[in-house]
Motif scaffolding. Structure first.
Motif, mmCIF file in Angstrom:
data_model
loop_
_atom_site.group_PDB
_atom_site.id
_atom_site.type_symbol
_atom_site.label_atom_id
_atom_site.label_comp_id
_atom_site.label_asym_id
_atom_site.label_seq_id
_atom_site.Cartn_x
_atom_site.Cartn_y
_atom_site.Cartn_z
ATOM 1 N N TYR A 9 0.836 -1.363 -0.118
ATOM 2 C CA TYR A 9 0.166 -0.149 0.077
ATOM 3 C C TYR A 9 0.952 1.204 0.034
ATOM 4 O O TYR A 9 0.273 2.238 0.200
ATOM 5 C CB TYR A 9 -0.876 -0.018 1.254
ATOM 6 N N ASP A 16 -1.372 5.502 -5.799
ATOM 7 C CA ASP A 16 -2.183 4.919 -4.880
ATOM 8 C C ASP A 16 -1.955 3.455 -5.038
ATOM 9 O O ASP A 16 -2.148 2.896 -6.094
ATOM 10 C CB ASP A 16 -3.708 5.453 -4.934
ATOM 11 N N TYR A 17 -1.736 2.890 -3.909
ATOM 12 C CA TYR A 17 -1.359 1.329 -3.890
ATOM 13 C C TYR A 17 -0.440 0.945 -4.942
ATOM 14 O O TYR A 17 -0.480 -0.127 -5.423
ATOM 15 C CB TYR A 17 -2.574 0.786 -4.108
ATOM 16 N N ASP A 44 -1.113 3.476 -10.330
ATOM 17 C CA ASP A 44 -2.018 3.047 -9.209
ATOM 18 C C ASP A 44 -2.564 1.788 -9.345
ATOM 19 O O ASP A 44 -2.814 1.184 -10.433
ATOM 20 C CB ASP A 44 -3.345 4.182 -9.413
ATOM 21 N N ASN A 45 -2.792 1.110 -8.208
ATOM 22 C CA ASN A 45 -3.405 -0.120 -7.935
ATOM 23 C C ASN A 45 -2.429 -1.320 -8.469
ATOM 24 O O ASN A 45 -3.090 -2.265 -8.834
ATOM 25 C CB ASN A 45 -4.833 -0.216 -8.435
ATOM 26 N N ASP A 46 -1.135 -0.960 -8.557
ATOM 27 C CA ASP A 46 -0.257 -2.282 -9.182
ATOM 28 C C ASP A 46 -0.209 -3.180 -8.153
ATOM 29 O O ASP A 46 0.034 -4.451 -8.471
ATOM 30 C CB ASP A 46 0.945 -1.884 -9.591
ATOM 31 N N TYR A 47 -0.374 -2.807 -6.907
ATOM 32 C CA TYR A 47 0.006 -3.512 -5.699
ATOM 33 C C TYR A 47 1.284 -4.402 -5.809
ATOM 34 O O TYR A 47 1.622 -5.777 -5.264
ATOM 35 C CB TYR A 47 -1.180 -4.846 -5.587
ATOM 36 N N GLY A 65 -1.816 -6.367 -9.710
ATOM 37 C CA GLY A 65 -2.793 -5.376 -10.159
ATOM 38 C C GLY A 65 -2.306 -4.650 -11.400
ATOM 39 O O GLY A 65 -2.921 -3.795 -12.176
ATOM 40 N N ARG A 72 -5.920 -5.933 -14.130
ATOM 41 C CA ARG A 72 -5.267 -6.951 -13.154
ATOM 42 C C ARG A 72 -4.683 -8.009 -13.903
ATOM 43 O O ARG A 72 -4.678 -9.368 -13.252
ATOM 44 C CB ARG A 72 -6.658 -7.432 -12.049
#
Length: 115
Positions: A9, A16-17, A44-47, A65, A72
């Protein structure tokens, strides 16, 4: 001895993330941070950092992600150590990757092989 710890995170790279991973070195008496790993193309949101593996001079960091092959679809990043420096060597994508594959949600290394 080395340890690799994911921080999925982490948003310090501006996404973000987007995530990151930290390399720690044990000198026999204490642990200290040696490097912070981030994806060269983090978004963003790759994790990035959800899954991590370490073997010898190589680190493998999953980013399930990532959306290069669809939402995803996922990816994994290879980093190599040279002395005390770590650098990204490759980004791994499934050749047949599609949305929701979550490639990289689990990663492992055995010697020079990504599993």
């Amino acid at each position: 001895d080395y340890a690799l710890v994911g921080a999925v995170y982490d948003a310090s790279s501006g996404s973000d993330y987007g995530g990151s991973a930290y390399v720690f070195f044990h000198d026999g008496a204490s642990w200290s941070q040696q490097a912070k790993l981030v994806a060269s193309d983090g978004a963003d949101n790759d994790y990035f950092g959800y899954s991590v593996a370490l073997s010898g001079d190589y680190a493998l960091v999953g980013a399930h992600g990532d959306d290069d092959n669809g939402a995803r679809s996922g990816s994994a990043y290879v980093f190599a150590r040279d002395g005390t420096s770590w650098s990204q060597q490759a980004k791994l994508l499934a050749s047949d990757g599609v949305s929701s594959d979550n490639f990289g949600k689990s990663v492992a290394l055995s010697g020079d092989y990504a599993l």
